[in-house]
Design an enzyme around this catalytic site. Sequence first.
Site, mmCIF file in Angstrom:
data_model
loop_
_atom_site.group_PDB
_atom_site.id
_atom_site.type_symbol
_atom_site.label_atom_id
_atom_site.label_comp_id
_atom_site.label_asym_id
_atom_site.label_seq_id
_atom_site.Cartn_x
_atom_site.Cartn_y
_atom_site.Cartn_z
ATOM 1 N N LYS A 152 0.855 -1.181 0.000
ATOM 2 C CA LYS A 152 0.000 0.000 0.000
ATOM 3 C C LYS A 152 0.894 1.235 0.000
ATOM 4 O O LYS A 152 1.498 1.580 1.014
ATOM 5 C CB LYS A 152 -0.921 0.038 1.229
ATOM 6 C CG LYS A 152 -2.055 1.094 1.053
ATOM 7 C CD LYS A 152 -2.564 1.633 2.349
ATOM 8 C CE LYS A 152 -1.737 2.758 2.894
ATOM 9 N NZ LYS A 152 -1.774 4.013 2.081
ATOM 10 N N THR A 207 6.040 8.110 13.927
ATOM 11 C CA THR A 207 5.992 7.350 15.176
ATOM 12 C C THR A 207 4.563 7.235 15.682
ATOM 13 O O THR A 207 4.164 6.183 16.204
ATOM 14 C CB THR A 207 6.886 8.029 16.231
ATOM 15 O OG1 THR A 207 8.241 8.016 15.751
ATOM 16 C CG2 THR A 207 6.829 7.309 17.557
ATOM 17 N N GLU A 227 9.875 1.303 10.859
ATOM 18 C CA GLU A 227 10.926 2.310 10.660
ATOM 19 C C GLU A 227 10.230 3.649 10.772
ATOM 20 O O GLU A 227 9.449 4.020 9.899
ATOM 21 C CB GLU A 227 11.600 2.115 9.295
ATOM 22 C CG GLU A 227 12.949 2.829 9.207
ATOM 23 C CD GLU A 227 12.790 4.275 8.783
ATOM 24 O OE1 GLU A 227 12.864 5.164 9.674
ATOM 25 O OE2 GLU A 227 12.592 4.520 7.594
ATOM 26 N N CYS A 261 13.925 10.800 7.282
ATOM 27 C CA CYS A 261 14.015 10.507 8.715
ATOM 28 C C CYS A 261 15.455 10.427 9.190
ATOM 29 O O CYS A 261 15.715 10.472 10.396
ATOM 30 C CB CYS A 261 13.261 9.230 9.049
ATOM 31 S SG CYS A 261 13.640 7.844 7.974
ATOM 32 N N GLU A 352 10.675 16.028 15.114
ATOM 33 C CA GLU A 352 10.954 15.822 13.689
ATOM 34 C C GLU A 352 10.138 16.813 12.853
ATOM 35 O O GLU A 352 8.925 16.692 12.741
ATOM 36 C CB GLU A 352 10.621 14.389 13.286
ATOM 37 C CG GLU A 352 11.031 14.073 11.857
ATOM 38 C CD GLU A 352 10.846 12.612 11.501
ATOM 39 O OE1 GLU A 352 11.737 12.035 10.874
ATOM 40 O OE2 GLU A 352 9.783 12.054 11.856
#
Length: 450
Positions: A152, A207, A227, A261, A352
Amino acid sequence: MLEVLNPATEEVIATVPAATAQDIDAAVARASAAQAKWAAVAPADRARLLRRFAVAVDEHIEELAQLEVREAGHVIGNARWEAGNVRDLLDFAAGGVERLSGRQIPVPGGLNVTILEPLGVVGVIAPWNFPMPIAAWGTAPALAAGNAVILKPAETTPLTALRLAELALDAGLPEGLFQVLPGAGDVAGNALVEHPGVAKIVFTGSTRVGKQIMAKCADRVKRLTLELGGKSPNIVFADADVEAAALATPMSYLDNSGQDCCARTRILVQRSVYDRFLEIVGPAVESVVVGDPADEKTQMGPLISRSQLERVRSYVPSGAGIHGTAPEGPGFWFPPTLLTDAEAASPVATEEVFGPVAVVLPFEDEADAIRLANATEYGLSGSIWTRDVSRALRVSQAVQAGNLSVNSHSSVRYWTPFGGYKQSGLGRELGPDALAAFTETKNVFISTEA
């Protein structure tokens, strides 16, 4: 239907059907049937088909790259590398098919062997920041280990994934073995995670969403690789080649417009060389060429979407820091930005941002550098700049991150394992053990006693 926008122009370049839960259910049934046949294919023949898939990708690298430029806004040089990386991942995985072996373990009274068997159907949920290579991180080893894959892709970047599925069929992979179903995360993604016929989920993304997927997999005792996010440090010691470190810094966090990331967005510089570092890095940031991603000279393109642009803007005070330039008008543009006055505990220094924004912070000594490097919930990647080999080893052992580089900003190689500490994820992808992550270990004891 999903509308696919060109982030450099905001034009709709395609519409694709959005998969429903019923579509996922039907895809799992097809995948299960295909997987049973695929697992029975002789290893050499399975490897040969995967290599044909790699050849098909190689023959269409420019087409795939141009699709990536249009749907993701990646600069053309990067997009060509990404398509080539898919080819290389398939080749690498194909080489492991005939080497995926168990062990003979010495035991009393008989012979004990382990057998590695495929899981069945694997669901891969890929992100929009690197649509091709990250999709291949899960897909290539899963197929090589004898599994079927349902991929997906992200809602904003489905086109390259759909083309890869066509190339797989052209290469001779069985119908139903590798399927791509674009769709909304809370519909198609959720159905894939919750489906009892899916043995493992591979997810790359935020996350926050990773935790939600983890909870759903836990309820079903479903295997999972995550990840997730990162806030990676770039540590520059006074004994380093400061000029080299400063000149390498801009693209360590501006590559892919900072939507990476592994981006080195926390630049930690020893105080005695801090001013010298800024003298070099400032002009380097300002000189980065931002513009049309199809132009060979462009170094940085747009952000992926309007919502991502607004998110990045929310972190940066107006007029703060060192800025490059970016186009005006249509497109999701944000200039290269380096903040020199951010507090070490501020959101922009610890969260982030996922955009072309980094902070630079001074540190006093080695212990202070390690403290700052670890002062975040993430632990994915990082860089250490020093001429002292002993220091490089000490700091590498002390920094809580899964992937570190010394005098370099390299993070991902398909030959080596990749993954994070803390809230950057679970498990490892790539490397020599990639195929084994998509298998069950069966133990068989054969008595030799009369």
